[in-house]
Design a protein around this motif. Structure first.
Motif: not given
Length: 647
Positions: A207-229
């Motif tokens: 029923e909900r997604l909780l974003l919990a990325l590490d501070a030093d994560s190399t994840v492409d946040r812009k791409r991630l937002m496009r996938q979650l939207e």
């Protein structure tokens, strides 16, 4: 029955733990001898009974001294099991020593078998109780909201453990970003690769997604937002690492996505070493300290350990709030910074000078301004007084008081302005550039950046509130675009410019591509788990309504007047090359503007702003509320005559 045990007084629970450990240790001793000697009855004399009894007694004493019985079972962590290990090793040592001193048979393998069994039974009993206590009832599991944690690092694990202890959320799975981790387990929960996120949501009825990325994560946040939207569930996140370290938030304090999450890009980072040179151990003053930009400046400045931080603001409540917050940070992090909250207006030159002299201020960050475009359009005189004369008076006070550096917080609306707010900020820039040429003692610099989202008047809190109320979300125009910047980013740039300035520079940030406001609104709607209501989808949840441009507002903003910016030693900070005016010419403009302001002649003020080389080109008629309601009388006419004579 088990619930009655949990409700017992703490003393009785400890006694039960002691009895359980006595039984477990006694059984471990018997089992160790039985396994070694291959017979159930191995006690051949009182000496063996004495050794076993003393071993158990001394072990309980060791456990007490180690604090094992003070630990709350339901909150046991790895440290408790280390304590058990140390106690068991001590117990093994006691068994060996007692056997040697009392000359009782203790085969060499018995202590090893006994230690292993004792650890299993003592720690296992506690683990079992913890699992029973932590395990929610079937009713509780049914009532808890199913969530999936986006992230598979340390932050995600901490969040999962915190949520499992709570009563609101039920973690079902993790979403990782390495395909090799797909279908592995973390804390007993499955891990899905990000490409399988829709399958995970369906399988676990999340029923909900909780974003919990590490501070030093190399994840492409812009791409991630496009996938979650596009997903049909709301997305939230956990507090930042800075909030956790400062003790302001806990890991399970779930919140809506912040601006930096929506932007999907890494913030600008300052050169902390260079910034520290201009702040550490020095006397720093922030005007407008209680505002959105000023308060963030204060939060970042205080962590550079200035010797003195002067908070200057005309709002009593804002000053009280930021002073209280900074004092908490000061004490929690043992920074040792002297904080002085002072009431006052930057339009009172003498007050500014006395404050700067009294505290020996060396650096001033001038954030005091009226920045809300429609409000300044409706209050022209006050906007000019605060933004132009407030800057002038504060700068003159800084020169008189011997301040070393003076940094103005400016705006992209100062570039080819179409509103009074932007024109007043551009004139404030010209004032400081002229003062930089007039003298050399005080270094003046300006920092120009785009819309600060999350500040007072920002569209993001407004959109969030409108979405929660069921809409509609109001956007002024479908084509309106803005540069995006977070408050921390803006504050970092101001601090960086304060350390880089040599005199009269206008610094701007390479902010990337601007984004349409309507796209931001749609992203917020989707990430809150809702659908936009349109003609094609009349069953949607939230409608977007276009209300039209407000007075003085334009479709897009610019950061540079010219097209030839100069680079700096920071890769994302540029220095604008723009015209400046000599001080005598600026002084004449200010004198004429002062006369028009004293006469409350808004028309004269607007005409002077047009003629002051600010590039001001209003796109709407006069919108000042007082002027439009009858100030076309003798006072305004007399004032304009005086201004004309001065020219």
């Amino acid at each position: 029955m088990f619930q009655k045990f949990l409700n017992l007084p703490r003393f009785y629970k400890r006694m039960i733990s002691v009895v359980a450990d006595v039984v477990a240790l006694s059984f471990s001793l018997w089992a160790a001898y039985a396994l070694r000697l291959d017979k159930a009855l191995w006690l051949t004399g009182t000496e063996q009974l004495l050794v076993c009894g003393l071993t158990v007694a001394f072990t309980i004493i060791v456990f007490v001294r180690l604090g094992l019985y003070r630990a709350v079972v339901r909150y046991l962590n790895d440290r408790a099991f280390i304590t058990v290990s140390i106690g068991v090793i001590g117990s093994v040592g006691i068994l060996i020593l007692l056997g040697y001193w009392l000359e009782v048979l203790v085969p060499r393998s018995v202590p090893i078998i006994y230690g292993a069994l004792a650890f299993i039974f003592v720690s296992g009993s506690r683990m079992g109780v913890r699992m029973l206590v932590a395990r929610p009832s079937a009713k509780d599991r049914k009532n808890r909201e199913r969530v999936i944690i986006v992230g598979a690092g340390e932050t995600a694990l901490q969040l999962c453990q915190a949520l499992q202890q709570g009563a609101r959320f039920r973690p079902m799975a993790f979403i990782g970003f390495q395909s090799s981790n797909h279908e592995t387990l973390i804390n007993g929960l499955p891990v899905y690769d990000i490409s399988f996120i829709e399958k995970a949501i369906r399988s676990h009825r999340a029923e909900r997604l909780l974003l919990a990325l590490d501070a030093d994560s190399t994840v492409d946040r812009k791409r991630l937002m496009r996938q979650l939207e596009p997903l049909s569930v709301p997305v939230q996140t956990v507090p930042s690492m800075g909030e956790l370290v400062a003790g302001q938030k806990r890991i399970n304090d779930i919140r809506d996505l912040e601006i930096e999450d929506l932007l999907g890009r890494d913030p600008v980072r300052p050169d902390n070493a260079q910034v520290a040179e201009t702040l550490t151990g020095r006397a720093v003053m922030v005007t407008g300290a209680g505002g959105s930009i000023g308060s963030e400046l204060c939060r970042q400045i205080i962590r550079h350990r200035p010797g003195l931080l002067v908070l200057f603001d005309q709002s009593e409540f804002s000053l009280y709030s930021i002073e209280r917050e900074l004092q908490s940070i000061n004490e929690a992090e043992a920074l040792g910074v002297e904080i002085q909250p002072l009431l006052g207006s930057v339009t009172h030159r003498r007050r500014c000078e006395v404050v700067m002299r009294s505290f020996g201020v060396q650096t001033v960050y001038h954030a005091a301004a009226y920045k809300h475009v429609p409000l300044v359009e409706h209050n022209v005189i006050e906007g000019v007084q605060n933004n132009v004369f407030g800057t002038w008076y504060a700068a003159e006070a800084a020169i008189a008081a011997g301040v070393e550096r003076f940094v103005l917080v400016s705006t992209d609306k100062a570039v080819r302005p179409t509103n009074v707010m932007g024109a007043s900020k551009r004139l404030a820039e010209l004032v400081l550039q002229a003062l930089a040429q007039r003298q050399q003692e005080t270094v003046f610099s300006m920092v120009r950046f785009g819309n600060v989202l999350g500040s007072s008047g920002s569209v993001v809190p407004l959109f969030r509130e409108q979405i929660r109320e069921g809409g509609p979300v109001t956007v002024t125009h479908p084509d309106i675009i803005r540069y995006f910047m977070t408050i921390p980013e803006a504050s970092q740039l101001v601090l960086q410019a304060g350390s880089m300035g040599q005199g009269g520079e206008v610094f701007v940030l390479d902010m990337g591509e601007p984004v349409r406001i309507v796209d931001l609104a749609r992203k917020m709607i989707h990430l809150m788990g809702l659908d936009e209501k349109t003609e094609d989808d009349p069953e949607g949840d939230i409608e977007i309504v276009f209300s039209g441009l407000r007075p003085g507002e334009k479709l897009y903003e610019e950061l540079l007047i010219g097209d030839d910016p100069q680079g700096t030693n920071h890769p994302r900070i540029m220095m604008a090359r723009e015209i400046s005016l000599p001080w005598p010419e600026v002084e004449d403009i200010l004198n004429c503007l002062a006369g028009a302001s004293r006469g409350f002649d808004c028309e004269a003020v607007v005409n002077l702003l047009k003629d002051a080389h600010t590039g001001y080109n209003p796109t709407t008629d006069m919108a000042d509320l007082v002027w439009c309601n009858g100030t076309q009388g003798a006072m305004a006419s007399d004032s304009w005559d005086k201004v004309t004579r001065l020219n």
